[in-house]
Design an enzyme around this catalytic site. Sequence first.
Site, PDB file in Angstrom:
ATOM      1  N   ASN A 134      73.590  -3.011 -38.433  1.00 43.80           N
ATOM      2  CA  ASN A 134      74.064  -3.184 -37.065  1.00 43.80           C
ATOM      3  C   ASN A 134      73.203  -4.280 -36.443  1.00 43.80           C
ATOM      4  O   ASN A 134      72.070  -4.034 -36.043  1.00 43.80           O
ATOM      5  CB  ASN A 134      73.908  -1.850 -36.316  1.00 43.80           C
ATOM      6  CG  ASN A 134      74.397  -1.929 -34.888  1.00 43.80           C
ATOM      7  OD1 ASN A 134      74.839  -2.984 -34.424  1.00 43.80           O
ATOM      8  ND2 ASN A 134      74.322  -0.818 -34.190  1.00 43.80           N
ATOM      9  N   ARG A 162      78.461  -2.911 -38.792  1.00 50.51           N
ATOM     10  CA  ARG A 162      79.075  -2.513 -37.530  1.00 50.51           C
ATOM     11  C   ARG A 162      79.432  -3.794 -36.776  1.00 50.51           C
ATOM     12  O   ARG A 162      78.578  -4.619 -36.498  1.00 50.51           O
ATOM     13  CB  ARG A 162      78.084  -1.692 -36.713  1.00 50.51           C
ATOM     14  CG  ARG A 162      78.696  -1.313 -35.413  1.00 50.51           C
ATOM     15  CD  ARG A 162      77.800  -0.453 -34.566  1.00 50.51           C
ATOM     16  NE  ARG A 162      78.524  -0.180 -33.344  1.00 50.51           N
ATOM     17  CZ  ARG A 162      77.956   0.175 -32.223  1.00 50.51           C
ATOM     18  NH1 ARG A 162      76.665   0.332 -32.156  1.00 50.51           N
ATOM     19  NH2 ARG A 162      78.674   0.392 -31.155  1.00 50.51           N
ATOM     20  N   HIS A 181      83.256   1.882 -28.657  1.00 48.90           N
ATOM     21  CA  HIS A 181      82.732   3.150 -29.182  1.00 48.90           C
ATOM     22  C   HIS A 181      83.746   3.846 -30.090  1.00 48.90           C
ATOM     23  O   HIS A 181      83.673   5.060 -30.292  1.00 48.90           O
ATOM     24  CB  HIS A 181      82.389   4.166 -28.054  1.00 48.90           C
ATOM     25  CG  HIS A 181      81.252   3.775 -27.168  1.00 48.90           C
ATOM     26  ND1 HIS A 181      81.276   4.018 -25.820  1.00 48.90           N
ATOM     27  CD2 HIS A 181      80.070   3.180 -27.448  1.00 48.90           C
ATOM     28  CE1 HIS A 181      80.145   3.578 -25.286  1.00 48.90           C
ATOM     29  NE2 HIS A 181      79.394   3.063 -26.246  1.00 48.90           N
ATOM     30  N   ARG A 241      75.467  -0.649 -15.953  1.00 50.77           N
ATOM     31  CA  ARG A 241      76.797  -1.251 -15.743  1.00 50.77           C
ATOM     32  C   ARG A 241      77.567  -0.462 -14.689  1.00 50.77           C
ATOM     33  O   ARG A 241      77.503   0.768 -14.659  1.00 50.77           O
ATOM     34  CB  ARG A 241      77.619  -1.235 -17.027  1.00 50.77           C
ATOM     35  CG  ARG A 241      77.084  -2.101 -18.128  1.00 50.77           C
ATOM     36  CD  ARG A 241      78.087  -2.129 -19.293  1.00 50.77           C
ATOM     37  NE  ARG A 241      77.444  -2.514 -20.518  1.00 50.77           N
ATOM     38  CZ  ARG A 241      77.581  -1.885 -21.684  1.00 50.77           C
ATOM     39  NH1 ARG A 241      78.373  -0.825 -21.786  1.00 50.77           N
ATOM     40  NH2 ARG A 241      76.962  -2.315 -22.744  1.00 50.77           N
ATOM     41  N   ASN A 246      72.384  15.859 -25.137  1.00 53.44           N
ATOM     42  CA  ASN A 246      71.088  16.402 -24.684  1.00 53.44           C
ATOM     43  C   ASN A 246      71.026  16.862 -23.241  1.00 53.44           C
ATOM     44  O   ASN A 246      70.107  17.585 -22.876  1.00 53.44           O
ATOM     45  CB  ASN A 246      69.994  15.330 -24.857  1.00 53.44           C
ATOM     46  CG  ASN A 246      69.813  14.943 -26.301  1.00 53.44           C
ATOM     47  OD1 ASN A 246      69.577  15.802 -27.140  1.00 53.44           O
ATOM     48  ND2 ASN A 246      69.955  13.676 -26.597  1.00 53.44           N
ATOM     49  N   GLU A 299      78.008   7.583 -36.233  1.00 49.41           N
ATOM     50  CA  GLU A 299      78.783   6.371 -36.508  1.00 49.41           C
ATOM     51  C   GLU A 299      78.478   5.838 -37.906  1.00 49.41           C
ATOM     52  O   GLU A 299      79.359   5.301 -38.578  1.00 49.41           O
ATOM     53  CB  GLU A 299      78.469   5.309 -35.451  1.00 49.41           C
ATOM     54  CG  GLU A 299      78.982   5.736 -34.082  1.00 49.41           C
ATOM     55  CD  GLU A 299      78.418   4.909 -32.947  1.00 49.41           C
ATOM     56  OE1 GLU A 299      78.986   3.856 -32.667  1.00 49.41           O
ATOM     57  OE2 GLU A 299      77.409   5.326 -32.357  1.00 49.41           O
TER      58      GLU A 299
HETATM   59  P1  AMP Z   1      72.391   6.584 -26.478  1.00 54.44           P
HETATM   60  O1  AMP Z   1      72.883   5.275 -25.933  1.00 54.44           O
HETATM   61  O2  AMP Z   1      73.480   7.440 -27.019  1.00 54.44           O
HETATM   62  O3  AMP Z   1      71.226   6.434 -27.404  1.00 54.44           O
HETATM   63  O4  AMP Z   1      71.833   7.402 -25.203  1.00 54.44           O
HETATM   64  C1  AMP Z   1      70.659   6.998 -24.530  1.00 54.44           C
HETATM   65  C2  AMP Z   1      70.598   7.682 -23.177  1.00 54.44           C
HETATM   66  O5  AMP Z   1      70.711   9.099 -23.334  1.00 54.44           O
HETATM   67  C3  AMP Z   1      69.274   7.496 -22.461  1.00 54.44           C
HETATM   68  O6  AMP Z   1      69.250   6.307 -21.701  1.00 54.44           O
HETATM   69  C4  AMP Z   1      69.201   8.711 -21.567  1.00 54.44           C
HETATM   70  O7  AMP Z   1      69.822   8.435 -20.328  1.00 54.44           O
HETATM   71  C5  AMP Z   1      70.006   9.760 -22.299  1.00 54.44           C
HETATM   72  N1  AMP Z   1      69.172  10.810 -22.900  1.00 54.44           N
HETATM   73  C6  AMP Z   1      68.542  10.794 -24.072  1.00 54.44           C
HETATM   74  N2  AMP Z   1      67.879  11.935 -24.285  1.00 54.44           N
HETATM   75  C7  AMP Z   1      68.094  12.716 -23.207  1.00 54.44           C
HETATM   76  C8  AMP Z   1      67.678  14.014 -22.804  1.00 54.44           C
HETATM   77  N3  AMP Z   1      66.902  14.768 -23.573  1.00 54.44           N
HETATM   78  N4  AMP Z   1      68.112  14.474 -21.611  1.00 54.44           N
HETATM   79  C9  AMP Z   1      68.901  13.707 -20.834  1.00 54.44           C
HETATM   80  N5  AMP Z   1      69.336  12.472 -21.158  1.00 54.44           N
HETATM   81  C10 AMP Z   1      68.929  11.982 -22.319  1.00 54.44           C
END
Ligand code: AMP
Length: 407
Positions: free
Chosen positions: A14, A98, A187, A248, A342, A393
Amino acid sequence: RICKETDVKILIINAGSSSLKYQLTSIDENKIIAKGLCERIGLAGSALIYKPTGRDAYEFKKQMNDHTEAMKMVLGALIDPTIGVISGMEEICAVGHRLVHGGEKFTGSALITDEMLATMEELTELAPLHNPANLMGVRACREIMGDIPMVGVFDTAFHQTMPKKAYLYAIPYEAYTQMRIRRYGFHGTSHLYVSERAVALLNKPAENTKIITCHLGNGSSIAAVNGGKSVDTTMGFTPLEGLPMGSRCGDIDPAIVTYLMDKNNWNTSEVCAYLNKQSGMCGLSGVSPDFRDLWVAHNNGNERATAALEVFCYKVKRYIGAYAAVMNGVDAIVFTAGIGENDSGVREWVMKDMEYLGVDFNLDLNRKCPRGKEVELTNPNSRTKVFVIPTDEEMVIARDTARIAKL
Ligand code: AMP
């Protein structure tokens, strides 16, 4: 090339403009052998992070001037006699890349050939930031790995099944026919994976399922998946449309764009930076794009953080309602990605007052939901199920690569 059918190993790449994530996967054993990333490629302080499964991660600080040098570092680590995981490059059967934008040309994953790369070049203007970076990764692999089969897996492909009424914008039709302006959605690999998992959990034939997949991460999008096919999604011509995201803006009245430009005497790049990098949860809260920080601020009484969280959850709820309407029902709502997997607070706020949709949400289970597992968050008699499904993914990329490269 040796590609023993009993142990098909696939390298997944990626590539971004200054980063390159990689993962070596064994298809037959269904496991990750090693993974990591090269960061700050072409910049000062570049480094390779290399993590063989079951062992500690290594960090190598070494100047990498381009993606080719980065790929050399990656392969060097993978085949290193002491820290490596394979004896030589020939153990890698294929590479899966990717790729972000496949336009209308790619409705599924495709073998990377000269002709395919020429088509990708034609699509560059649709994804000027992402596609050239992805292609640097492809070229670097071709240069170093020679004629190994490579497959491109597109973020847009899964959404190519959307009907015209979902993908057309109500601007003059020539914008679509002459400038390719339409909803593409992104996505797709994640929406495909989690919707397939939801079908399996529902234990029904895919044709009879209606699923709403909420990929909530730093970038967020929701998809309506009817009978296993994407029929609508929130991201549009670019990933800026739909839900508010880390930085965004998501959906706004398009007249705001010209208003901002007039008021501030901004050019297009200034307004683009404002909407892509200074808006969303970050701009609204003034706190952070990260939901963990937003909840801390909310709990400390920060009203702007509360407002940002409310706007986000409200938009998710609104799209769930809209997609249930377009599909004439919903069997399952899926939460995935960093926030979806999460953030129990977001799930709770979104799922509040959803009884009309047949959702009997288990608040207690939601709060205690274990990390990294597929979990059903509704009570057994709930007509509509709510699932947390960790996205994968890389699994889709590896699977498609093995299938298309005929390994
Ligand atoms: P991703 O782009 O899927 O890697 O998601 C990243 C985003 O998930 C981060 O910027 C956080 O806002 C959110 N995130 C990650 N871990 C947690 C957590 N334990 N609780 C709440 N939000 C989370």
